[in-house]
Design an enzyme around this catalytic site. Structure first.
Site, PDB file in Angstrom:
ATOM      1  N   LYS A   1      12.360  -2.291   0.478  1.00 19.10           N
ATOM      2  CA  LYS A   1      11.380  -2.448   1.580  1.00 19.10           C
ATOM      3  C   LYS A   1      10.046  -1.349   1.461  1.00 19.10           C
ATOM      4  O   LYS A   1       9.958  -0.600   2.165  1.00 19.10           O
ATOM      5  CB  LYS A   1      12.036  -2.166   2.653  1.00 19.10           C
TER       6      LYS A   1
ATOM      7  N   ASP B   1       3.501   1.548   1.891  1.00 18.79           N
ATOM      8  CA  ASP B   1       2.727   2.797   1.644  1.00 18.79           C
ATOM      9  C   ASP B   1       1.313   2.237   1.339  1.00 18.79           C
ATOM     10  O   ASP B   1       1.129   1.277   1.712  1.00 18.79           O
ATOM     11  CB  ASP B   1       3.116   3.587   0.285  1.00 18.79           C
TER      12      ASP B   1
ATOM     13  N   THR C   1      15.447  -5.928  12.406  1.00 17.27           N
ATOM     14  CA  THR C   1      16.208  -6.444  13.777  1.00 17.27           C
ATOM     15  C   THR C   1      16.570  -5.321  14.827  1.00 17.27           C
ATOM     16  O   THR C   1      17.004  -5.431  15.591  1.00 17.27           O
ATOM     17  CB  THR C   1      17.485  -7.360  13.231  1.00 17.27           C
TER      18      THR C   1
ATOM     19  N   LYS D   1      22.573  -8.210  -3.753  1.00 18.85           N
ATOM     20  CA  LYS D   1      21.278  -7.547  -3.103  1.00 18.85           C
ATOM     21  C   LYS D   1      21.573  -6.146  -3.443  1.00 18.85           C
ATOM     22  O   LYS D   1      22.755  -5.457  -3.167  1.00 18.85           O
ATOM     23  CB  LYS D   1      21.240  -7.789  -1.715  1.00 18.85           C
TER      24      LYS D   1
END
Ligand code: C5P
Length: 237
Positions: free
Chosen positions: A65, A68, A123, A36
């Protein structure tokens, strides 16, 4: 793609990252970790680090992430699809219009595309912030499930969620809808800033399709051993 352990390479430069990945070359069990790449590394090194890691044979989850207006996200996804990553993501809060536009942008002329998954609620956002800052009054679980369903209805492949939510996401969105879950720790490990955690074995029982582990592997005395332990607990035990 089969279930897998994704190693969060949260490093701030290419050298540290590539030195880290070098440790997985050779050795008795040859398996290149699914990597990642997050904002820190991508903003530091740009697309070249993605190309380099892909050229070494790793699968890549590019965790940027996006959030827009639909047109901007669509055009950005078109650029990212050229990097040939395996998974990328956006915020479901951008709405179904944004998610559908993202999918269009990500899809190449030949119809192929990386998997696209959505972040539901971070989270780090707690009940109080949800209610008092974002003015969302519904229970957190309902918000997460609704966002997951929005992602599914937009044609996305899955969500990033807590392993504690994986089972419910599958109930609501179907078994084939992917759950990619950070917040995974070895039984005796430090939790760090992750509050609600599961072990790789528990995450597997909960139905996670991919677990994302950073510090339990990157900061281990023996990262290769920690990675193989995670694989064993998640895939075999
Ligand atoms: O080191 P650790 O295992 O906590 O790393 C987890 C990774 O997953 C980090 O890269 C973090 O940014 C990411 N992540 C998370 N919680 C989310 C979304 C992403 O921990 N809700």
């Amino acid at each position: 793609m089969a279930r897998d352990v994704i190693v969060a390479c949260d490093f701030s430069d290419a050298k540290t990252t590539l030195d880290f990945l070098e440790m997985f070359e050779g050795g008795p069990v040859k398996r290149k970790p699914f990597v990642k790449i997050g904002m820190e590394l991508f903003y530091a090194e740009g697309p070249s680090i993605v190309r380099e890691i892909k050229s070494r044979g790793h699968k890549v989850f590019l965790d940027l992430k996006l959030h827009d207006i639909p047109n901007t996200v669509k055009k950005t996804m078109a650029v990212l699809s050229k990097l040939d990553v395996d998974i990328t993501n956006l915020h479901a809060a951008g709405t179904t219009n944004m998610m559908k536009a993202a999918l269009e942008g990500l899809t190449r002329e030949d119809g192929t595309r990386p998997l696209l998954i959505a972040v539901t609620q971070l989270t780090s956002t707690d009940r109080e912030a949800l209610e008092n800052e974002l003015l969302i009054k519904e229970p957190m679980e309902d918000v997460v499930m609704r966002y997951a369903l929005n992602a599914k209805n937009s044609g996305l492949d899955g969500v990033v969620c807590s392993p504690l939510e994986a089972q419910k996401v599958h109930e609501v969105c179907g078994a084939g809808f992917l759950t990619v879950t950070p917040g995974v720790r070895f039984a005796e490990g430090e939790k760090g800033d992750q509050k609600r955690v599961m072990t790789p074995h528990e995450a597997r029982k909960a139905g996670s399709d991919y677990i994302v582990m950073g510090r339990p592997i990157t900061a281990a005395n023996d990262p290769v051993a920690a990675y193989h332990r995670a694989l064993k607990e998640f895939l075999e035990d």
